[in-house]
Write a protein that holds these residues in place. Sequence first.
Motif, PDB file in Angstrom:
ATOM      1  N   ALA A 157       0.299  -5.849 -10.506  1.00 33.48           N
ATOM      2  CA  ALA A 157       1.202  -4.561 -11.508  1.00 33.48           C
ATOM      3  C   ALA A 157       0.483  -2.999 -11.341  1.00 33.48           C
ATOM      4  CB  ALA A 157      -0.026  -5.534 -12.897  1.00 33.48           C
ATOM      5  N   ILE A 158       1.039  -2.638 -12.150  1.00 32.24           N
ATOM      6  CA  ILE A 158       1.138  -1.398 -12.197  1.00 32.24           C
ATOM      7  C   ILE A 158       1.562  -0.430 -13.417  1.00 32.24           C
ATOM      8  CG2 ILE A 158       1.808  -0.540  -9.629  1.00 32.24           C
ATOM      9  CD1 ILE A 158       4.716   0.035 -10.565  1.00 32.24           C
ATOM     10  N   TYR A 159       0.797   0.520 -13.780  1.00 32.91           N
ATOM     11  CA  TYR A 159       0.484   0.953 -15.010  1.00 32.91           C
ATOM     12  C   TYR A 159       0.131   2.490 -14.843  1.00 32.91           C
ATOM     13  CZ  TYR A 159      -1.301   0.886 -19.598  1.00 32.91           C
ATOM     14  OH  TYR A 159      -1.511   1.172 -20.969  1.00 32.91           O
ATOM     15  N   CYS A 160       1.097   2.803 -16.120  1.00 32.96           N
ATOM     16  CA  CYS A 160       1.084   3.848 -16.025  1.00 32.96           C
ATOM     17  C   CYS A 160       0.315   4.689 -17.677  1.00 32.96           C
ATOM     18  CB  CYS A 160       2.556   4.548 -16.055  1.00 32.96           C
ATOM     19  SG  CYS A 160       2.196   6.313 -16.521  1.00 32.96           S
ATOM     20  N   GLU A 161      -0.692   4.810 -16.987  1.00 34.69           N
ATOM     21  CA  GLU A 161      -1.684   4.797 -18.214  1.00 34.69           C
ATOM     22  C   GLU A 161      -1.225   6.450 -19.415  1.00 34.69           C
ATOM     23  OE1 GLU A 161      -6.632   5.945 -20.011  1.00 34.69           O
ATOM     24  OE2 GLU A 161      -5.537   5.673 -17.554  1.00 34.69           O
ATOM     25  N   GLY A 174       0.873  -1.134   0.281  1.00 33.03           N
ATOM     26  CA  GLY A 174      -0.047   0.015   0.010  1.00 33.03           C
ATOM     27  C   GLY A 174       0.758   1.739   0.349  1.00 33.03           C
ATOM     28  N   SER A 175       2.013   0.990   0.439  1.00 31.72           N
ATOM     29  CA  SER A 175       2.470   2.545   0.791  1.00 31.72           C
ATOM     30  C   SER A 175       3.681   2.264  -0.548  1.00 31.72           C
ATOM     31  CB  SER A 175       3.566   2.593   2.216  1.00 31.72           C
ATOM     32  OG  SER A 175       5.275   1.729   1.255  1.00 31.72           O
ATOM     33  N   LEU A 176       3.742   1.796  -1.058  1.00 30.25           N
ATOM     34  CA  LEU A 176       4.979   2.002  -2.146  1.00 30.25           C
ATOM     35  C   LEU A 176       4.155   2.502  -3.487  1.00 30.25           C
ATOM     36  CD1 LEU A 176       8.043  -0.564  -3.467  1.00 30.25           C
ATOM     37  CD2 LEU A 176       6.289   0.252  -4.986  1.00 30.25           C
ATOM     38  N   ILE A 177       2.621   1.675  -3.056  1.00 30.32           N
ATOM     39  CA  ILE A 177       1.384   2.213  -4.704  1.00 30.32           C
ATOM     40  C   ILE A 177       1.064   3.738  -4.354  1.00 30.32           C
ATOM     41  CG2 ILE A 177      -1.035   1.877  -5.390  1.00 30.32           C
ATOM     42  CD1 ILE A 177       1.779  -0.386  -5.945  1.00 30.32           C
ATOM     43  N   HIS A 178       0.953   3.219  -2.933  1.00 27.65           N
ATOM     44  CA  HIS A 178       0.554   5.555  -2.739  1.00 27.65           C
ATOM     45  C   HIS A 178       1.911   6.136  -2.909  1.00 27.65           C
ATOM     46  CE1 HIS A 178      -1.121   8.745  -0.664  1.00 27.65           C
ATOM     47  NE2 HIS A 178       0.414   8.915  -0.098  1.00 27.65           N
ATOM     48  N   GLN A 179       2.747   5.548  -2.563  1.00 24.82           N
ATOM     49  CA  GLN A 179       3.737   6.716  -3.013  1.00 24.82           C
ATOM     50  C   GLN A 179       4.362   6.711  -4.307  1.00 24.82           C
ATOM     51  OE1 GLN A 179       4.410   8.481  -0.244  1.00 24.82           O
ATOM     52  NE2 GLN A 179       6.076   8.855  -0.973  1.00 24.82           N
ATOM     53  N   LEU A 180       4.162   5.406  -5.307  1.00 26.83           N
ATOM     54  CA  LEU A 180       3.780   5.343  -7.285  1.00 26.83           C
ATOM     55  C   LEU A 180       2.835   6.633  -7.793  1.00 26.83           C
ATOM     56  CD1 LEU A 180       5.617   2.066  -8.055  1.00 26.83           C
ATOM     57  CD2 LEU A 180       6.725   4.547  -8.244  1.00 26.83           C
ATOM     58  N   GLY A 181       1.764   6.491  -7.205  1.00 25.02           N
ATOM     59  CA  GLY A 181       0.682   6.954  -7.311  1.00 25.02           C
ATOM     60  C   GLY A 181       0.950   8.831  -7.989  1.00 25.02           C
ATOM     61  N   SER A 182       2.010   9.430  -7.326  1.00 24.79           N
ATOM     62  CA  SER A 182       2.558  11.169  -7.561  1.00 24.79           C
ATOM     63  C   SER A 182       2.875  11.035  -8.762  1.00 24.79           C
ATOM     64  CB  SER A 182       3.195  11.086  -5.960  1.00 24.79           C
ATOM     65  OG  SER A 182       4.442  10.454  -6.640  1.00 24.79           O
ATOM     66  N   SER A 183       3.794  10.137  -9.140  1.00 27.16           N
ATOM     67  CA  SER A 183       3.701   9.247 -11.168  1.00 27.16           C
ATOM     68  C   SER A 183       2.520   8.647 -11.691  1.00 27.16           C
ATOM     69  CB  SER A 183       5.084   8.933 -10.533  1.00 27.16           C
ATOM     70  OG  SER A 183       6.032   9.648  -9.794  1.00 27.16           O
ATOM     71  N   ASP A 184       1.559   9.198 -11.592  1.00 26.47           N
ATOM     72  CA  ASP A 184       0.943   8.882 -12.299  1.00 26.47           C
ATOM     73  C   ASP A 184       0.631   6.544 -12.089  1.00 26.47           C
ATOM     74  OD1 ASP A 184      -1.351   9.578 -13.361  1.00 26.47           O
ATOM     75  OD2 ASP A 184       0.106   9.552 -15.582  1.00 26.47           O
ATOM     76  N   TRP A 185       1.508   5.898 -11.751  1.00 26.76           N
ATOM     77  CA  TRP A 185       1.261   5.112 -11.357  1.00 26.76           C
ATOM     78  C   TRP A 185      -0.350   3.927 -10.546  1.00 26.76           C
ATOM     79  CZ3 TRP A 185       4.086   2.293 -14.463  1.00 26.76           C
ATOM     80  CH2 TRP A 185       6.118   2.309 -15.243  1.00 26.76           C
TER      81      TRP A 185
END
Length: 144
Positions: A77-81, A18-29
């Motif tokens: 999986a993570i994705y940058c649209e 959760g913390s990693l996904i939250h941080q990557l959200g700032s780069s649109d992941w």
Amino acid sequence: MSRSADIDLSFARPVTVGSLIHQLGSSDWKTKEPLGVSFMIEDDGDFDWQRGDPENSNAIIASLDAVENVGLHVGVAIYCEAAETGGSLLFFPGRKEVSFMPNINRKPLIEGSNMTDIPWYLSQLVPPLLTIGLNGYEARDLQD
């Protein structure tokens, strides 16, 4: 011939999915990728990936972070649209090591090349993860 690429990330202290996904959200992941939400919880050494509904992404992340799974490999999986690319994050037992494999529409280094644009992925992943204790990485792009 095929290629494989990955970026191994090392953290000073354990991280949660959760913390990693939250941080990557700032780069649109995001965890929503073209096929839904892809995730995995190790089951007796098997790494069988499953797909979930994007509306259930919070519950999926909570299950990956459950106390009983800290000693297992888990993945999401993570994705940058905006960049139309993504990959798989594999969290190792203890959660201080995470590998990223750019396996969703992998960005080539040069158009027409099979080599991965590792610098682009590093520029997207490393800065936001520094705030949660990233203390090193190792990147590879190898011909199989």
